[in-house]
Design an enzyme around this catalytic site. Sequence first.
Site, PDB file in Angstrom:
ATOM      1  N   SER A  71     -48.898 -49.438 -24.333  1.00 25.64           N
ATOM      2  CA  SER A  71     -48.256 -50.638 -24.872  1.00 25.64           C
ATOM      3  C   SER A  71     -47.196 -50.297 -25.910  1.00 25.64           C
ATOM      4  O   SER A  71     -46.540 -51.174 -26.461  1.00 25.64           O
ATOM      5  CB  SER A  71     -49.306 -51.571 -25.492  1.00 25.64           C
ATOM      6  OG  SER A  71     -50.073 -50.871 -26.448  1.00 25.64           O
ATOM      7  N   ASN A 125     -59.386 -52.286 -32.294  1.00 28.08           N
ATOM      8  CA  ASN A 125     -59.583 -53.696 -31.952  1.00 28.08           C
ATOM      9  C   ASN A 125     -59.348 -54.622 -33.153  1.00 28.08           C
ATOM     10  O   ASN A 125     -58.676 -55.653 -33.034  1.00 28.08           O
ATOM     11  CB  ASN A 125     -60.979 -53.913 -31.362  1.00 28.08           C
ATOM     12  CG  ASN A 125     -61.140 -53.176 -30.046  1.00 28.08           C
ATOM     13  OD1 ASN A 125     -60.172 -52.640 -29.505  1.00 28.08           O
ATOM     14  ND2 ASN A 125     -62.368 -53.130 -29.531  1.00 28.08           N
ATOM     15  N   THR A 157     -31.963 -97.141 -23.480  1.00 27.86           N
ATOM     16  CA  THR A 157     -33.246 -96.980 -22.797  1.00 27.86           C
ATOM     17  C   THR A 157     -32.869 -96.801 -21.331  1.00 27.86           C
ATOM     18  O   THR A 157     -31.889 -97.401 -20.861  1.00 27.86           O
ATOM     19  CB  THR A 157     -34.173 -98.197 -22.963  1.00 27.86           C
ATOM     20  OG1 THR A 157     -33.529 -99.342 -22.407  1.00 27.86           O
ATOM     21  CG2 THR A 157     -34.501 -98.477 -24.431  1.00 27.86           C
ATOM     22  N   HIS A 158     -33.607 -95.962 -20.646  1.00 27.84           N
ATOM     23  CA  HIS A 158     -33.282 -95.632 -19.241  1.00 27.84           C
ATOM     24  C   HIS A 158     -31.864 -95.067 -19.106  1.00 27.84           C
ATOM     25  O   HIS A 158     -31.242 -95.202 -18.055  1.00 27.84           O
ATOM     26  CB  HIS A 158     -33.439 -96.844 -18.318  1.00 27.84           C
ATOM     27  CG  HIS A 158     -34.714 -97.591 -18.533  1.00 27.84           C
ATOM     28  ND1 HIS A 158     -35.869 -97.325 -17.836  1.00 27.84           N
ATOM     29  CD2 HIS A 158     -35.034 -98.581 -19.413  1.00 27.84           C
ATOM     30  CE1 HIS A 158     -36.840 -98.134 -18.250  1.00 27.84           C
ATOM     31  NE2 HIS A 158     -36.358 -98.904 -19.215  1.00 27.84           N
ATOM     32  N   SER A 186     -14.478 -71.495 -18.542  1.00 27.74           N
ATOM     33  CA  SER A 186     -14.787 -71.146 -17.163  1.00 27.74           C
ATOM     34  C   SER A 186     -13.820 -70.069 -16.717  1.00 27.74           C
ATOM     35  O   SER A 186     -12.651 -70.062 -17.113  1.00 27.74           O
ATOM     36  CB  SER A 186     -14.641 -72.384 -16.281  1.00 27.74           C
ATOM     37  OG  SER A 186     -14.420 -72.003 -14.943  1.00 27.74           O
ATOM     38  N   LYS A 224     -11.759 -76.096 -18.669  1.00 25.95           N
ATOM     39  CA  LYS A 224     -13.159 -76.291 -19.050  1.00 25.95           C
ATOM     40  C   LYS A 224     -13.495 -75.784 -20.442  1.00 25.95           C
ATOM     41  O   LYS A 224     -13.031 -74.748 -20.881  1.00 25.95           O
ATOM     42  CB  LYS A 224     -14.065 -75.570 -18.049  1.00 25.95           C
ATOM     43  CG  LYS A 224     -14.009 -76.160 -16.661  1.00 25.95           C
ATOM     44  CD  LYS A 224     -14.875 -77.381 -16.521  1.00 25.95           C
ATOM     45  CE  LYS A 224     -16.316 -76.960 -16.487  1.00 25.95           C
ATOM     46  NZ  LYS A 224     -17.197 -77.996 -16.022  1.00 25.95           N
ATOM     47  N   ASN A 251     -17.278 -75.540 -22.007  1.00 24.88           N
ATOM     48  CA  ASN A 251     -18.667 -75.832 -21.646  1.00 24.88           C
ATOM     49  C   ASN A 251     -19.612 -75.725 -22.840  1.00 24.88           C
ATOM     50  O   ASN A 251     -19.484 -74.802 -23.644  1.00 24.88           O
ATOM     51  CB  ASN A 251     -19.138 -74.862 -20.557  1.00 24.88           C
ATOM     52  CG  ASN A 251     -18.328 -75.027 -19.280  1.00 24.88           C
ATOM     53  OD1 ASN A 251     -17.912 -76.129 -18.948  1.00 24.88           O
ATOM     54  ND2 ASN A 251     -18.094 -73.916 -18.590  1.00 24.88           N
ATOM     55  N   GLU A 303     -26.920 -75.889 -23.638  1.00 30.43           N
ATOM     56  CA  GLU A 303     -27.473 -75.670 -22.293  1.00 30.43           C
ATOM     57  C   GLU A 303     -28.487 -74.531 -22.285  1.00 30.43           C
ATOM     58  O   GLU A 303     -29.530 -74.596 -21.644  1.00 30.43           O
ATOM     59  CB  GLU A 303     -26.354 -75.349 -21.299  1.00 30.43           C
ATOM     60  CG  GLU A 303     -25.512 -76.547 -20.910  1.00 30.43           C
ATOM     61  CD  GLU A 303     -24.343 -76.123 -20.018  1.00 30.43           C
ATOM     62  OE1 GLU A 303     -24.432 -76.351 -18.814  1.00 30.43           O
ATOM     63  OE2 GLU A 303     -23.368 -75.557 -20.538  1.00 30.43           O
ATOM     64  N   TYR A 361     -63.685 -57.704 -27.274  1.00 32.97           N
ATOM     65  CA  TYR A 361     -62.347 -57.257 -26.903  1.00 32.97           C
ATOM     66  C   TYR A 361     -62.282 -56.814 -25.451  1.00 32.97           C
ATOM     67  O   TYR A 361     -63.182 -56.150 -24.939  1.00 32.97           O
ATOM     68  CB  TYR A 361     -61.903 -56.085 -27.801  1.00 32.97           C
ATOM     69  CG  TYR A 361     -60.544 -55.549 -27.375  1.00 32.97           C
ATOM     70  CD1 TYR A 361     -59.378 -56.145 -27.831  1.00 32.97           C
ATOM     71  CD2 TYR A 361     -60.444 -54.487 -26.475  1.00 32.97           C
ATOM     72  CE1 TYR A 361     -58.134 -55.682 -27.411  1.00 32.97           C
ATOM     73  CE2 TYR A 361     -59.199 -54.024 -26.049  1.00 32.97           C
ATOM     74  CZ  TYR A 361     -58.058 -54.628 -26.516  1.00 32.97           C
ATOM     75  OH  TYR A 361     -56.834 -54.188 -26.091  1.00 32.97           O
ATOM     76  N   GLN A 382     -54.061 -56.842 -24.434  1.00 31.11           N
ATOM     77  CA  GLN A 382     -52.806 -56.119 -24.662  1.00 31.11           C
ATOM     78  C   GLN A 382     -51.622 -56.910 -24.100  1.00 31.11           C
ATOM     79  O   GLN A 382     -50.492 -56.731 -24.530  1.00 31.11           O
ATOM     80  CB  GLN A 382     -52.899 -54.737 -23.997  1.00 31.11           C
ATOM     81  CG  GLN A 382     -51.708 -53.858 -24.244  1.00 31.11           C
ATOM     82  CD  GLN A 382     -52.014 -52.395 -23.932  1.00 31.11           C
ATOM     83  OE1 GLN A 382     -52.753 -51.747 -24.657  1.00 31.11           O
ATOM     84  NE2 GLN A 382     -51.464 -51.894 -22.850  1.00 31.11           N
ATOM     85  N   LYS A 390     -48.918 -59.609 -26.237  1.00 31.72           N
ATOM     86  CA  LYS A 390     -47.799 -59.362 -27.154  1.00 31.72           C
ATOM     87  C   LYS A 390     -46.443 -59.792 -26.626  1.00 31.72           C
ATOM     88  O   LYS A 390     -45.684 -60.468 -27.326  1.00 31.72           O
ATOM     89  CB  LYS A 390     -47.770 -57.883 -27.543  1.00 31.72           C
ATOM     90  CG  LYS A 390     -48.844 -57.587 -28.562  1.00 31.72           C
ATOM     91  CD  LYS A 390     -49.167 -56.136 -28.660  1.00 31.72           C
ATOM     92  CE  LYS A 390     -50.621 -55.961 -29.035  1.00 31.72           C
ATOM     93  NZ  LYS A 390     -51.588 -56.397 -28.011  1.00 31.72           N
TER      94      LYS A 390
END
Length: 473
Positions: free
Chosen positions: A37, A124, A169-170, A291, A297, A299, A304, A331, A336, A339
Site C-alpha cells: 500500500s 493495526n 419551480t419545475h 472550444s 465559445k 464554456n 461543469e 482488523y 487497506q 485509503k
Amino acid sequence: MSNDNSSANSAQNPAAKLWGGRFSEATDAFVERFTASVMFDQRMGLEDIQGSLAHAQMLSEVGVLTADEFQQIAGGLNAIAEEIKAGEFPWSVELEDVHMNIESRLTQRIGATGKKLHTGRSRNDQVATDIRLWLRNRIDQIASELTRLQTGLVDLAEQNADTIMPGFTHLQSAQPVTFGHHLLAWNEMLTRDYERLMDCRKRVNRSPLGAAALAGTSYPINRARTAELLGFDAPTENSLDSVSDRDFAIEFCAFSALLMTHLSRASEELVLWTSSQFDFIDLPDRFCTGSSIMPQKKNPDVPELVRGKTGRVNGHLIALLTLMKSQPLAYNKDNQEDKEPLFDAADTVLDCLRAFADMAPALKPKKENMYAAAGKGFSTATDLADYLVRKGVAFRDAHEIVGHSVAFAIEQNCDLAELSLAQLQQFSSAIGEDVFDVLTLEGSVAARDHIGGTAPNQVRAACARARKLLGAR
Ligand code: ARG
C-alpha cells in the site's frame, strides 16, 4: 548507515521482511506488489511519524523505553520527517506500507534502538491512528475553505438583496425572488454541510492507539497520554472496534457526497445562467475555457467539472460502505482499500470548494436580464390572487379568476401588468386601480416580508444572521 539490519530490503531473504521470521520462502513478486500500500499510504508519512513520536514518548514515560532510547528514536523520526518533506525518502514496495518503510528506515538510521519502537503496538492501531490524524487535518482545511466560500456568498447576497430575478419551480418561472435570497439558499445548504463536518470531526478525533493488534497490549501503556499528545479528545473505548471500523471515514464520505451534491446543484444553475438562453450572470474568463473548433465559445468548465466530480465522490461513499459491510471483527486486510477512496474524496472536496470559493465573489449578475426574465411568465399571478383575497374573494375563486386573466393575457400576448384596468375588471369587479402595485416585481418581493422570505429587508437581516454564524466558527 551501518546497522545490523541492512539487509532488510532484500526480497531474496524471507527473514528480511519485518514479519519474515516464520516464513520459509520469499513473497511472490506479484503478491508483494498486490499486497503493498506504500504507493498510496505514503501520503500519511508525517502522520505516521507524529503517531510514533507520541507512542515512543509515552513508552518512555511509563518506563518501557529509557529516556535515552526515546531521544534516539525521536531524533531519527524527526530526521526522517525532513527526508519525507524534502521528497527524499526512499519508499520501497518491498517494505509494503508506510509504517514498515518508516520503521525500517529508523533502524537503518539509528541502529538497534529503532527496533524497540514497535513495542506495545501493531500496524493495526497504527494505521487507524494515522488515518484519523490525516483526516482531521483535511477536515480542518475543508472547514476553512467552506467558510471562505460561504463568506463570499453572503457578501454577494448582501450586494444583491434587491436584485430581482425569477424564482423557479419545475424550472418554469414561478414567482419573482431576489438574487440575494437565491444565494442565501445555497448558503443554508453549506451551513448544514459544515455542521455535518464538525459532527463527523468529533468521531474522527478519538485515539485508537494502544488497541494494538486487536486485544490491547500487556505493556503498562497510557492511552490517555498518547491521545493527549496527539490532540485527540479521548482514547477509543474498545480495542476490537478501534482497529477495525472505518465508520468515521464513511461518515466523512457521506458528508462529502452531500456537499458535492449541493455544489453540483449550484454548478448546474451557474451553467444554466451563463448560457445565452438565460444570460443571467457573467462568469469571468479565468474560470472558463474555449472550444478548439468553435471560436465563439466560452464554456463554464469549472462548474461543469464540479458537477461531474460529484459522481466519483458518491462512488467513494458506496465503495467504503461496501468495503465494511461484511468484515468480521477485528482488523482485515480489506481495510487497506479504505485509503484511496478516502484520499480522493477529501482531495476532490477541497479542490471543488477552492474553485467555488474563488469563483463566488467574481460572479457578476446581469441585473437587467434577470429583471426582464422575472417579468415574463406571469410571475406575479399569485400576487394578484392574494390581492383578490384581501378584497374579500375566497382563495379558490381568486385562483380561478387569475387563471382566466392569465389565459386572456396569453391571447393578448402581454403580461398581467400590461392589461388595462378595464380588461382586468372583466374577470372580477373586486379589482381596483391599486392592483398595479401588487403586479410589479418590486411589490411582489417586498410583500414576502417574514423570516425566510425574499423581501430585500429580510434578505439583509438573513445576511446579518449568517455573518454572525460564520464569525462564531
Ligand atoms: N497497510 C495496512 C492497511 O492499510 C496496514 C495495517 C496492516 N496490518 C496487517 N496486519 N496486515 O490497513
